[in-house]
Motif scaffolding. Structure first.
Motif, PDB file in Angstrom:
ATOM      1  N   ARG B 178       1.138  -1.535   0.378  1.00  0.00           N
ATOM      2  CA  ARG B 178       0.132  -0.282  -0.078  1.00  0.00           C
ATOM      3  C   ARG B 178       0.687   1.209   0.419  1.00  0.00           C
ATOM      4  O   ARG B 178       0.250   2.600   0.220  1.00  0.00           O
ATOM      5  CB  ARG B 178      -0.873   0.249   1.252  1.00  0.00           C
ATOM      6  CG  ARG B 178      -1.904  -1.381   1.033  1.00  0.00           C
ATOM      7  CD  ARG B 178      -2.285  -1.101   2.775  1.00  0.00           C
ATOM      8  NE  ARG B 178      -3.480  -2.434   2.802  1.00  0.00           N
ATOM      9  CZ  ARG B 178      -3.653  -3.827   2.356  1.00  0.00           C
ATOM     10  NH1 ARG B 178      -2.475  -3.799   2.527  1.00  0.00           N
ATOM     11  NH2 ARG B 178      -4.965  -4.320   2.291  1.00  0.00           N
ATOM     12  N   SER B 179       2.080   1.284  -0.175  1.00  0.00           N
ATOM     13  CA  SER B 179       3.243   2.573  -0.543  1.00  0.00           C
ATOM     14  C   SER B 179       2.854   3.427  -1.119  1.00  0.00           C
ATOM     15  O   SER B 179       3.153   4.434  -0.595  1.00  0.00           O
ATOM     16  CB  SER B 179       4.086   2.049   0.150  1.00  0.00           C
ATOM     17  OG  SER B 179       4.434   1.113  -1.664  1.00  0.00           O
ATOM     18  N   GLU B 180       2.380   3.218  -2.567  1.00  0.00           N
ATOM     19  CA  GLU B 180       2.684   3.764  -3.431  1.00  0.00           C
ATOM     20  C   GLU B 180       1.447   5.303  -2.886  1.00  0.00           C
ATOM     21  O   GLU B 180       1.683   6.118  -3.062  1.00  0.00           O
ATOM     22  CB  GLU B 180       1.746   3.365  -4.932  1.00  0.00           C
ATOM     23  CG  GLU B 180       2.942   2.877  -5.100  1.00  0.00           C
ATOM     24  CD  GLU B 180       3.985   3.553  -6.343  1.00  0.00           C
ATOM     25  OE1 GLU B 180       3.199   4.072  -6.454  1.00  0.00           O
ATOM     26  OE2 GLU B 180       4.907   2.898  -5.755  1.00  0.00           O
ATOM     27  N   ILE B 181       0.522   4.390  -1.735  1.00  0.00           N
ATOM     28  CA  ILE B 181      -0.370   5.415  -1.432  1.00  0.00           C
ATOM     29  C   ILE B 181       0.168   6.815  -0.683  1.00  0.00           C
ATOM     30  O   ILE B 181      -0.346   8.292  -0.556  1.00  0.00           O
ATOM     31  CB  ILE B 181      -1.887   4.996  -0.648  1.00  0.00           C
ATOM     32  CG1 ILE B 181      -2.282   3.426  -0.770  1.00  0.00           C
ATOM     33  CG2 ILE B 181      -3.332   5.917  -0.716  1.00  0.00           C
ATOM     34  CD1 ILE B 181      -3.325   2.922   0.624  1.00  0.00           C
ATOM     35  N   LEU B 182       0.775   6.504  -0.093  1.00  0.00           N
ATOM     36  CA  LEU B 182       1.728   7.742   0.664  1.00  0.00           C
ATOM     37  C   LEU B 182       2.104   9.056  -0.326  1.00  0.00           C
ATOM     38  O   LEU B 182       2.030  10.020  -0.349  1.00  0.00           O
ATOM     39  CB  LEU B 182       3.049   7.244   1.458  1.00  0.00           C
ATOM     40  CG  LEU B 182       2.053   6.629   2.568  1.00  0.00           C
ATOM     41  CD1 LEU B 182       3.898   6.145   3.041  1.00  0.00           C
ATOM     42  CD2 LEU B 182       1.778   6.851   3.879  1.00  0.00           C
ATOM     43  N   LYS B 183       1.846   8.895  -1.556  1.00  0.00           N
ATOM     44  CA  LYS B 183       3.124   9.918  -2.464  1.00  0.00           C
ATOM     45  C   LYS B 183       1.914  10.490  -2.610  1.00  0.00           C
ATOM     46  O   LYS B 183       1.359  12.059  -3.130  1.00  0.00           O
ATOM     47  CB  LYS B 183       2.984   8.603  -4.187  1.00  0.00           C
ATOM     48  CG  LYS B 183       4.634   8.855  -3.672  1.00  0.00           C
ATOM     49  CD  LYS B 183       5.121   7.856  -5.514  1.00  0.00           C
ATOM     50  CE  LYS B 183       5.847   7.203  -4.825  1.00  0.00           C
ATOM     51  NZ  LYS B 183       5.985   6.535  -6.583  1.00  0.00           N
ATOM     52  N   LEU B 184       0.282  10.018  -2.769  1.00  0.00           N
ATOM     53  CA  LEU B 184      -0.805  10.693  -2.688  1.00  0.00           C
ATOM     54  C   LEU B 184      -0.744  11.947  -1.635  1.00  0.00           C
ATOM     55  O   LEU B 184      -1.265  13.037  -1.827  1.00  0.00           O
ATOM     56  CB  LEU B 184      -2.347   9.841  -2.829  1.00  0.00           C
ATOM     57  CG  LEU B 184      -2.045   9.968  -4.528  1.00  0.00           C
ATOM     58  CD1 LEU B 184      -3.815   9.519  -4.586  1.00  0.00           C
ATOM     59  CD2 LEU B 184      -2.529  10.953  -5.115  1.00  0.00           C
TER      60      LEU B 184
END
Lengths: 244, 244
Positions: B178-184
């Motif tokens: 789920r780490s890509e969500i952090l970029k948002l």
């Protein structure tokens, strides 16, 4: 285990030469968990007591978050977190095993240890509030103890671990040893004897176990310590000073 | 594992007839931990998905606090708490063991799993705050990931568990997925590629593992779910509906 508590400015003790070393605090129930396991398994160890109010500077090199208990191994590695340390000890030193050898029973006991945290958390809330009525917390303690009373009835054994204390017995003991304090600060009816007959009998049996006796302190000492803690001057060396 | 999520009023499914049954939620990372372990160990199981916003009344008879994951065993016993469930599975089903067989390495890995909670907690704080700057949390995530990057370098292996994913790999994976969500939602520089070279390579390798692929969802799906959750209408059946 009653050595003076090292504090800011205290010199770091020499390496422990191939013996386990437990960084501990005489009044910390989590440290007592590890001591109970070391003593029950008859493992040799040294104790270095740490003043948690004024920690030695070098202590953070031992325990990354400055917490006790922390167990320094023969090779210099340091483990922390009481439950991880005791599981390690039980797996590494196979004699006098404390966890059930049945994976399901072990998992159930671990769940009960987690569940006991609800009692512990409620207990701390009661002890940290002065002169307030703690109905929710009283209820949490009472419900928690009632479920442990039922569990002992279901098992039909002297201890949760059978005919001798097992991991579950030892992990909940430090707070049971301190339970008399609740009478001073909580609801007077909280620990009514007739509601927890089995638990009281269990408690009496625990106090007769040689490995439990070693670290045990009486209620007066726990209360005296708690009062010093509440006054902002925790008297960690109380026992040492009183036997001088 | 993509079955519809049962909710208040849903009928209780029939007994699972001697097969493990996991009460789960398709978007719950703690449930995914158990699924990853079941799949890595090639253990047969059924999934019953639970709507966490509107839980079936009978669910509290299965899981005492109404939480997922909960694993119902062949004999009707139910275990909960992701880490206790996975340890049970690893001890009960000896093939494809995931924990190190060396007690010290196992204890160190368990400490790292605990330590990863600091990353998880900071991540949740970032994701639950809208339009706020989260410097402390960004730092907690960055420091946490940096220590996991170093750990992988020290081990010098493809996975924390060696040449295949072990317990530590699987326990931290759901949040890495789920780490890509952090970029948002977080600092755009938070997941800078050059700082976490090994971790990104590890992540790529994880996505190629058949047992990891089974439960994997892409970042778009995670983001879409998070948006529905933030709007107060978590769309647990999103995947099911989209494949209709």
């Amino acid at each position: 285990m009653n050595s003076p508590h090292l504090h800011k400015g205290s010199r770091q003790p020499a390496a422990s030469r191939g013996k386990l070393r437990l960084y501990s605090n005489r009044f910390c129930p989590y440290s007592q968990r590890v001591i109970l396991v070391l003593d029950a398994k008859k493992i040799a160890y040294d104790v270095v007591n740490i003043n948690l109010y004024s920690k030695p500077e070098w202590y953070y090199d031992k325990s990354p978050f400055g917490k006790v208990p922390a167990l320094e191994l023969e090779n210099g590695d340091v483990l922390y977190e009481s439950l991880i340390i005791v599981d390690y000890l039980d797996e590494k030193y196979r004699a006098h095993h404390l966890h059930s050898q049945d994976p399901l029973q072990k998992a159930k006991d671990r769940l009960l240890i987690e569940q006991f945290n609800r009692v512990v958390n409620a207990m701390y809330k009661i002890l940290s509030s002065i002169g307030r009525v703690n109905l929710d917390e009283d209820e949490a303690v009472a419900n928690g103890l009632a479920s442990f009373e039922r569990e002992l009835a279901n098992r039909g054994t002297h201890f949760y671990g059978g005919n001798k204390p097992g991991m579950l017995d030892l992990m909940i003991w430090p707070w049971c040893e301190r339970s008399e304090i609740l009478k001073l600060f909580g609801n007077a009816n909280l620990l009514k004897k007739d509601k927890y007959k089995r638990l009281l009998e269990w408690s009496r049996r625990m106090t007769e176990e040689p490995s439990v006796k070693r670290s045990m302190m009486d209620s007066d000492t726990h209360i005296k310590y708690l009062q010093s803690y509440r006054a902002g001057r925790p008297d960690y060396d109380m026992i040492l000073n009183s036997t001088d």
